[in-house]
Write an enzyme that holds these catalytic residues in place. Structure first.
Site, PDB file in Angstrom:
ATOM      1  N   LYS A 155       0.809  -1.213   0.000  1.00  0.00           N
ATOM      2  CA  LYS A 155       0.000   0.000   0.000  1.00  0.00           C
ATOM      3  C   LYS A 155       0.844   1.265   0.000  1.00  0.00           C
ATOM      4  O   LYS A 155       2.048   1.242   0.283  1.00  0.00           O
ATOM      5  CB  LYS A 155      -0.976  -0.022   1.186  1.00  0.00           C
TER       6      LYS A 155
ATOM      7  N   ARG B  22      -3.206  -9.772   5.775  1.00  0.00           N
ATOM      8  CA  ARG B  22      -3.614  -9.894   4.369  1.00  0.00           C
ATOM      9  C   ARG B  22      -2.502  -9.378   3.471  1.00  0.00           C
ATOM     10  O   ARG B  22      -2.169  -8.191   3.525  1.00  0.00           O
ATOM     11  CB  ARG B  22      -4.893  -9.091   4.134  1.00  0.00           C
TER      12      ARG B  22
HETATM   13  C1  LIG Z   1     -10.047  -6.015   0.083  1.00  0.00           C
HETATM   14  N1  LIG Z   1      -9.086  -5.250   0.898  1.00  0.00           N
HETATM   15  C2  LIG Z   1      -8.193  -4.322   0.479  1.00  0.00           C
HETATM   16  S1  LIG Z   1      -8.032  -3.852  -1.185  1.00  0.00           S
HETATM   17  C3  LIG Z   1      -6.873  -2.548  -1.138  1.00  0.00           C
HETATM   18  C4  LIG Z   1      -5.490  -2.999  -1.561  1.00  0.00           C
HETATM   19  O1  LIG Z   1      -5.081  -4.096  -1.306  1.00  0.00           O
HETATM   20  N2  LIG Z   1      -4.827  -2.060  -2.242  1.00  0.00           N
HETATM   21  C5  LIG Z   1      -3.590  -2.241  -2.796  1.00  0.00           C
HETATM   22  C6  LIG Z   1      -3.220  -3.430  -3.420  1.00  0.00           C
HETATM   23  C7  LIG Z   1      -1.977  -3.534  -4.011  1.00  0.00           C
HETATM   24  C8  LIG Z   1      -1.082  -2.467  -4.011  1.00  0.00           C
HETATM   25  C9  LIG Z   1      -1.461  -1.278  -3.382  1.00  0.00           C
HETATM   26  C10 LIG Z   1      -2.702  -1.171  -2.788  1.00  0.00           C
HETATM   27  N3  LIG Z   1      -7.478  -3.813   1.499  1.00  0.00           N
HETATM   28  C11 LIG Z   1      -7.957  -4.432   2.645  1.00  0.00           C
HETATM   29  C12 LIG Z   1      -7.647  -4.317   4.035  1.00  0.00           C
HETATM   30  O2  LIG Z   1      -6.782  -3.530   4.475  1.00  0.00           O
HETATM   31  N4  LIG Z   1      -8.387  -5.104   4.889  1.00  0.00           N
HETATM   32  C13 LIG Z   1      -9.347  -5.960   4.441  1.00  0.00           C
HETATM   33  N5  LIG Z   1     -10.022  -6.690   5.357  1.00  0.00           N
HETATM   34  N6  LIG Z   1      -9.652  -6.104   3.122  1.00  0.00           N
HETATM   35  C14 LIG Z   1      -8.957  -5.344   2.248  1.00  0.00           C
END
Ligand SMILES: Cn1c(SCC(=O)Nc2ccccc2)nc2c(=O)[nH]c(N)nc21
Length: 285
Positions: A224, A258
């Site tokens: 992130k 996660r």
């Molecule tokens: C579905 N989901 C997401 S998606 C966002 C993400 O991964 N962005 C991202 C992915 C890859 C690179 C940069 C950003 N974040 C969470 C979390 O923090 N907690 C829970 N429970 N579920 C989640």
């Protein structure tokens, strides 16, 4: 917090921190002609994450990236149903479904999903009832605003950890009032969802406070922007920073992490957990 969680046909041991592997479901990858190639790739990716130590595979059909185009519930279901079905049938995996849609919750729980991961904490129409009916555990995540606008100018009138705790307390109360027993709930501060870098760092530093709910904490910081903002790294070079954050989250009470990079994270949290457990063995008996 509970030591084990009933996730459909699986029992998830939460007496030690577990890894949730992120399975990217590229949009329309399973509903178009290239059906089998994309599905096979996803299954191979999931199989590898399970072999690397993932206890849960997280599957999402709706991109939650800021400014992402919204999809209909049916389109979301068409994307995730085939992979959920295949993960259950071929790998007997514990699958968490990243969705806010009542339809997707209902259908995927019937297909053998083991956990509902809702970034909107069951706020959508019908989601609470669908979650109750599913009998599955639900992760309630905090976020401020909507994906399209939440990162423009996040701000809180109280310290962010208090806003998050108050929001989650309210969602827990709503769930219990609807007959979703507390023991089925997991909590998540929602890193990156309507938070500045300062908010994200403060939330992690003070995450111990969320353990007062005595419910398992789930965190997602993998790749992130909070890592990119501190280390000035592009998204594909954020593993090392993410490992540090995963270890710190475990030190502060997180039980499900996660991530994209399962093997490396499993080792990082294994060490953090060993240090946390040091000196407690005499407590065991
Ligand atoms: C579905 N989901 C997401 S998606 C966002 C993400 O991964 N962005 C991202 C992915 C890859 C690179 C940069 C950003 N974040 C969470 C979390 O923090 N907690 C829970 N429970 N579920 C989640």
């Amino acid at each position: 917090s509970p030591q084990a969680l009933r996730c459909g046909r699986h029992q998830l041991d939460l007496s030690y921190p577990r890894v949730m592997g992120i399975l990217n479901v590229t949009p329309d990858s399973f509903s178009d002609g290239g059906h089998h190639v994309a599905l096979d790739d996803a299954l191979r990716h999931a199989e590898r994450m399970l072999a690397e130590g993932a206890a849960i595979i997280d599957v999402g059909g709706e991109s939650t990236r800021p400014g992402a185009a919204s999809v209909t519930a049916q389109e979301e279901l068409d994307r995730v149903a085939p992979i959920v079905e295949a993960l259950v049938r071929e790998l007997d995996a514990l699958v968490s479904v990243d969705t806010s849609s009542a339809l997707v919750m209902r259908e995927t729980s019937q297909l053998g999903a083991g956990l509902i991961n809702d970034v909107r904490a069951l706020e959508r129409e019908g989601a609470l009832e669908a979650a109750v009916t599913s009998g599955l555990p639900v992760c309630l995540m905090h976020r401020q605003g909507e994906p399209g606008t939440m990162q423009q100018a996040p701000s809180y009138s109280v310290p962010v950890e208090e806003a998050v705790a108050a929001y989650l307390a309210e969602r827990i109360a709503v769930c219990e009032a609807a007959g979703l027993e507390r023991e089925r709930l997991l909590l998540d501060p929602g890193f990156g969802f309507g938070k500045t870098l300062a908010h994200n760092l403060r939330l992690l530093n003070r995450m111990q406070h969320l353990t007062t709910f005595a419910l398992p904490l789930l965190v997602g910081m993998s790749r992130k922007s909070m890592i990119g903002q501190v280390l000035d790294r592009p998204v594909e070079e954020r593993l090392h920073g993410g490992l540090a954050l995963s270890a710190m989250a475990v030190e502060r009470g997180a039980k499900i992490i996660r991530v994209h990079d399962v093997a490396a994270t499993a080792d990082a949290i294994g060490m953090a957990w060993a240090v946390c457990q040091e000196g407690r063995e005499h407590e065991a008996h």
